[in-house]
Design a protein around this motif. Structure first.
Motif, PDB file in Angstrom:
ATOM      1  N   MET A 279       0.758  -1.231   0.091  1.00 29.12           N
ATOM      2  CA  MET A 279      -0.401  -0.010  -0.527  1.00 29.12           C
ATOM      3  C   MET A 279       1.217   1.020  -0.256  1.00 29.12           C
ATOM      4  SD  MET A 279      -3.020  -0.591  -0.057  1.00 29.12           S
ATOM      5  CE  MET A 279      -4.015   1.075   0.538  1.00 29.12           C
ATOM      6  N   LEU A 280       1.976   1.507   1.100  1.00 30.68           N
ATOM      7  CA  LEU A 280       1.902   2.431   1.192  1.00 30.68           C
ATOM      8  C   LEU A 280       3.295   3.474   0.699  1.00 30.68           C
ATOM      9  CD1 LEU A 280       2.441   4.422   4.584  1.00 30.68           C
ATOM     10  CD2 LEU A 280       4.521   4.763   2.925  1.00 30.68           C
ATOM     11  N   GLN A 281       4.146   1.942   0.295  1.00 28.70           N
ATOM     12  CA  GLN A 281       5.629   2.118  -0.931  1.00 28.70           C
ATOM     13  C   GLN A 281       5.281   2.260  -2.302  1.00 28.70           C
ATOM     14  OE1 GLN A 281       7.661  -0.842   1.493  1.00 28.70           O
ATOM     15  NE2 GLN A 281       9.325   0.450   2.505  1.00 28.70           N
ATOM     16  N   GLY A 282       3.934   1.160  -2.241  1.00 27.20           N
ATOM     17  CA  GLY A 282       3.830   0.591  -3.888  1.00 27.20           C
ATOM     18  C   GLY A 282       2.685   2.186  -4.248  1.00 27.20           C
ATOM     19  N   MET A 283       1.752   2.847  -2.899  1.00 21.52           N
ATOM     20  CA  MET A 283       1.253   3.806  -3.838  1.00 21.52           C
ATOM     21  C   MET A 283       2.417   4.836  -4.021  1.00 21.52           C
ATOM     22  SD  MET A 283      -3.005   4.244  -2.552  1.00 21.52           S
ATOM     23  CE  MET A 283      -2.186   4.185  -0.845  1.00 21.52           C
ATOM     24  N   THR A 284       3.288   5.206  -3.146  1.00 21.89           N
ATOM     25  CA  THR A 284       4.306   5.805  -3.251  1.00 21.89           C
ATOM     26  C   THR A 284       5.358   5.975  -4.769  1.00 21.89           C
ATOM     27  OG1 THR A 284       4.857   6.258  -0.833  1.00 21.89           O
ATOM     28  CG2 THR A 284       6.449   7.214  -2.360  1.00 21.89           C
ATOM     29  N   ALA A 285       5.399   4.718  -5.295  1.00 25.10           N
ATOM     30  CA  ALA A 285       5.934   4.561  -5.910  1.00 25.10           C
ATOM     31  C   ALA A 285       5.342   4.746  -7.666  1.00 25.10           C
ATOM     32  CB  ALA A 285       6.699   3.102  -6.853  1.00 25.10           C
ATOM     33  N   HIS A 286       4.260   4.449  -7.231  1.00 23.07           N
ATOM     34  CA  HIS A 286       3.445   4.629  -7.976  1.00 23.07           C
ATOM     35  C   HIS A 286       3.122   6.137  -8.860  1.00 23.07           C
ATOM     36  CE1 HIS A 286      -1.262   4.709  -9.916  1.00 23.07           C
ATOM     37  NE2 HIS A 286      -1.389   3.725 -10.389  1.00 23.07           N
ATOM     38  N   TYR A 287       3.023   7.018  -7.921  1.00 22.36           N
ATOM     39  CA  TYR A 287       2.642   8.526  -7.545  1.00 22.36           C
ATOM     40  C   TYR A 287       4.015   9.027  -8.274  1.00 22.36           C
ATOM     41  CZ  TYR A 287       4.772  10.573  -3.421  1.00 22.36           C
ATOM     42  OH  TYR A 287       5.355  11.479  -2.495  1.00 22.36           O
ATOM     43  N   LEU A 288       4.674   8.672  -7.509  1.00 22.39           N
ATOM     44  CA  LEU A 288       6.346   9.375  -8.288  1.00 22.39           C
ATOM     45  C   LEU A 288       6.703   9.667 -10.138  1.00 22.39           C
ATOM     46  CD1 LEU A 288       8.848   7.967  -5.231  1.00 22.39           C
ATOM     47  CD2 LEU A 288       8.492  10.645  -5.860  1.00 22.39           C
ATOM     48  N   CYS A 289       5.926   8.069 -10.375  1.00 21.85           N
ATOM     49  CA  CYS A 289       6.376   7.443 -11.867  1.00 21.85           C
ATOM     50  C   CYS A 289       5.053   7.675 -12.590  1.00 21.85           C
ATOM     51  CB  CYS A 289       7.275   6.290 -12.259  1.00 21.85           C
ATOM     52  SG  CYS A 289       5.998   4.967 -12.151  1.00 21.85           S
ATOM     53  N   THR A 290       4.038   8.309 -12.418  1.00 21.03           N
ATOM     54  CA  THR A 290       3.349   8.581 -13.424  1.00 21.03           C
ATOM     55  C   THR A 290       2.615   9.823 -13.068  1.00 21.03           C
ATOM     56  OG1 THR A 290       1.489   7.443 -11.887  1.00 21.03           O
ATOM     57  CG2 THR A 290       1.620   6.188 -12.978  1.00 21.03           C
ATOM     58  N   SER A 291       3.055  10.536 -11.483  1.00 20.60           N
ATOM     59  CA  SER A 291       2.033  11.802 -11.363  1.00 20.60           C
ATOM     60  C   SER A 291       3.293  12.462 -11.181  1.00 20.60           C
ATOM     61  CB  SER A 291       1.310  11.673 -11.211  1.00 20.60           C
ATOM     62  OG  SER A 291       0.455  10.679 -10.763  1.00 20.60           O
ATOM     63  N   THR A 292       4.129  12.416 -10.032  1.00 19.26           N
ATOM     64  CA  THR A 292       5.244  13.560 -10.202  1.00 19.26           C
ATOM     65  C   THR A 292       5.917  13.949 -11.218  1.00 19.26           C
ATOM     66  OG1 THR A 292       5.178  12.574  -8.093  1.00 19.26           O
ATOM     67  CG2 THR A 292       7.453  13.968  -8.621  1.00 19.26           C
TER      68      THR A 292
ATOM     69  N   THR B 113      17.714  -4.436   5.512  1.00 19.23           N
ATOM     70  CA  THR B 113      16.478  -4.177   4.653  1.00 19.23           C
ATOM     71  C   THR B 113      15.960  -4.515   2.939  1.00 19.23           C
ATOM     72  OG1 THR B 113      15.461  -2.515   5.252  1.00 19.23           O
ATOM     73  CG2 THR B 113      14.979  -4.091   6.975  1.00 19.23           C
ATOM     74  N   THR B 114      15.518  -5.358   2.088  1.00 17.67           N
ATOM     75  CA  THR B 114      14.994  -4.977   1.325  1.00 17.67           C
ATOM     76  C   THR B 114      14.016  -5.899   0.956  1.00 17.67           C
ATOM     77  OG1 THR B 114      16.191  -6.934   0.983  1.00 17.67           O
ATOM     78  CG2 THR B 114      17.825  -6.186   0.156  1.00 17.67           C
ATOM     79  N   GLY B 115      13.379  -4.776   0.652  1.00 17.09           N
ATOM     80  CA  GLY B 115      11.675  -4.872   0.355  1.00 17.09           C
ATOM     81  C   GLY B 115      10.960  -4.512   1.802  1.00 17.09           C
ATOM     82  N   LYS B 116       9.741  -5.180   2.149  1.00 14.71           N
ATOM     83  CA  LYS B 116       9.099  -5.019   3.003  1.00 14.71           C
ATOM     84  C   LYS B 116       9.510  -5.511   4.284  1.00 14.71           C
ATOM     85  CE  LYS B 116       5.737  -2.317   4.307  1.00 14.71           C
ATOM     86  NZ  LYS B 116       5.817  -1.015   4.291  1.00 14.71           N
ATOM     87  N   VAL B 117       9.155  -4.662   5.213  1.00 14.96           N
ATOM     88  CA  VAL B 117       9.197  -5.145   6.917  1.00 14.96           C
ATOM     89  C   VAL B 117       7.798  -5.201   7.189  1.00 14.96           C
ATOM     90  CG1 VAL B 117      10.578  -4.917   8.892  1.00 14.96           C
ATOM     91  CG2 VAL B 117      11.702  -4.334   6.980  1.00 14.96           C
ATOM     92  N   LEU B 118       7.354  -5.786   7.807  1.00 12.82           N
ATOM     93  CA  LEU B 118       5.757  -6.669   8.556  1.00 12.82           C
ATOM     94  C   LEU B 118       5.853  -6.534   9.586  1.00 12.82           C
ATOM     95  CD1 LEU B 118       3.770  -8.482   5.552  1.00 12.82           C
ATOM     96  CD2 LEU B 118       3.686  -5.776   6.087  1.00 12.82           C
ATOM     97  N   LEU B 119       4.438  -6.308  10.144  1.00  7.78           N
ATOM     98  CA  LEU B 119       4.595  -6.858  12.057  1.00  7.78           C
ATOM     99  C   LEU B 119       3.474  -7.317  12.120  1.00  7.78           C
ATOM    100  CD1 LEU B 119       5.224  -3.556  13.713  1.00  7.78           C
ATOM    101  CD2 LEU B 119       6.655  -5.245  13.645  1.00  7.78           C
ATOM    102  N   ILE B 120       3.360  -8.503  12.256  1.00  2.63           N
ATOM    103  CA  ILE B 120       2.001  -9.483  12.476  1.00  2.63           C
ATOM    104  C   ILE B 120       1.142  -9.543  14.149  1.00  2.63           C
ATOM    105  CG2 ILE B 120       0.909 -11.669  12.035  1.00  2.63           C
ATOM    106  CD1 ILE B 120       2.465 -10.102   9.581  1.00  2.63           C
TER     107      ILE B 120
END
Ligand SMILES: NC(=O)c1ccc[n+]([C@@H]2O[C@H](COP(=O)([O-])OP(=O)(O)OC[C@H]3O[C@@H](n4cnc5c(N)ncnc54)[C@H](OP(=O)(O)O)[C@@H]3O)[C@@H](O)[C@H]2O)c1
Length: 322
Positions: free
Chosen positions: A119-132, A314-321
């Motif tokens: 969600m957060l990192q994906g939508m960030t990557a998305h706006y950076l390369c589609t909108s910014t 870290t490389t990629g996502k860190v999650l807390l469960i």
């Protein structure tokens, strides 16, 4: 309910596991049983106070889970629906109360872990390369920390838009991951001057856009990597905040554009949140976007998770469960 709470700004040890009252939903709100909470660099800034918030606070800006209760007037979701969210403070907890309109439904077949990771990192990557800076064929971009959470997703999205991608990373192992994600060239920026490398790789021309999340240690040279009228996108402070820049410097270096964007303004209304989330989660569900989960831990592992993220482990996502 179990949650991580911060009572004073500081190092990872201020992240303490605690018991808090079970929340109930107000009008327009839902309560979600959190199945996975994402760890992001912004949580570090909240913990240290770089981005100030009132204390005490429950950190965590992203996650996925199941709707446990709905408040008056909620028509978007029902109890039992699977949802995900980003930019909602309080996610390092077993239960989270949030405005229903800030949640999105999970597509079929997508696990809560992958959704929370995207969600957060994906939508960030998305706006950076589609909108910014909307990347297209013919563009070359420089992506710093290309094997990080945002980095691995941004490299994949940039390639799918047809751009040439040059990535920077800290280690050989990270270089392999960035290449696997599609980077055309990878620079080990702790061993080689990345500005010289970019000049070499582009025949002295430079790149149309630099996506810089590292900040303090890279910003100045990032500007020098740009073609005339190129765009510097300073979107993070992993090494510390960028020093103030005189606008005349942008003129001297080639009429450059400089922006300091934040996800919050790119998902401000329901339509943009839904559209970006649908793209990102849809691509993840279909396997077009590879979401790498680096590690998971229980809430009690929050401090260790922060140490790893800040320590470039870290490389990629860190999650807390929870
Ligand atoms: N503005 C926005 O909308 C927005 C939204 C989300 C994230 N962000 C920003 O994007 C960046 C990446 O976030 P993320 O959660 O995906 O983290 P991440 O990229 O997984 O982790 C940060 C990476 O930065 C690199 N780095 C370089 N110098 C560093 C230093 N001195 N200390 C720590 N790390 C350093 C490291 O990679 P190497 O070892 O390869 O150098 C490290 O792995 C953060 O700066 C965050 O604030 C911004």
């Amino acid at each position: 309910m179990k949650a991580i709470r911060i009572e004073g700004f500081g190092g990872p040890d201020v992240l303490r596991l605690t018991d808090l009252p079970v929340p109930s939903p107000g009008p327009g709100q839902i309560v979600v049983r959190v199945l996975a909470a994402g760890v992001n660099f912004i949580d570090v800034y909240h913990r240290t106070g770089l981005y100030p918030n009132a204390l005490p606070l429950v950190p965590g800006m992203e996650g996925a889970g199941v709707v446990a209760a709905t408040g008056q007037g909620v028509s978007l979701f029902r109890e039992g629906d699977r949802v995900a969210w980003a930019n909602v403070l309080g996610s390092y907890a077993a239960l989270l109360v949030l405005a229903a309109e800030r949640a999105v439904a999970l597509p079929q077949g997508l696990t809560a872990e992958t959704a929370a990771a995207a969600m957060l990192q994906g939508m960030t990557a998305h706006y950076l390369c589609t909108s910014t800076f909307p990347l297209a064929r013919g563009h070359t971009c420089l992506v710093h920390a290309a094997a990080g959470g945002v980095g691995l997703l941004l490299v994949q999205m940039a390639k799918r838009r047809g751009a040439r991608v040059i990535g920077t990373v800290g280690t050989e192992a990270k270089a392999a991951l960035a290449r696997e994600a599609g980077a055309d060239d990878v620079i080990l920026y702790q061993q080689e001057d990345f500005l010289e490398a970019v000049r070499r790789l582009t025949g002295g021309r430079g790149v149309e856009v630099v996506y810089d999340s590292v900040g303090k240690t890279t910003a100045e040279k990032s500007l020098d990597c740009l073609v005339p009228r190129g765009m510097a996108v300073f979107y993070g402070n992993a090494s510390g905040p960028v020093a103030p820049i005189d606008p005349l410097v942008l003129s001297r270096k080639g009429s450059l554009f400089l922006t300091r964007p934040s996800l919050v303004h790119y998902i401000a209304d329901r339509a943009s949140l839904e559209a970006r989330a649908a793209d990102v989660l849809g691509d993840a569900a279909a396997g077009r976007l590879k979401v790498r989960i680096d590690r998971t831990s229980p809430l009690s592992g929050a401090a260790e998770a922060h140490r790893a993220l800040e320590g470039r482990q870290t490389t990629g996502k860190v999650l807390l469960i929870p």
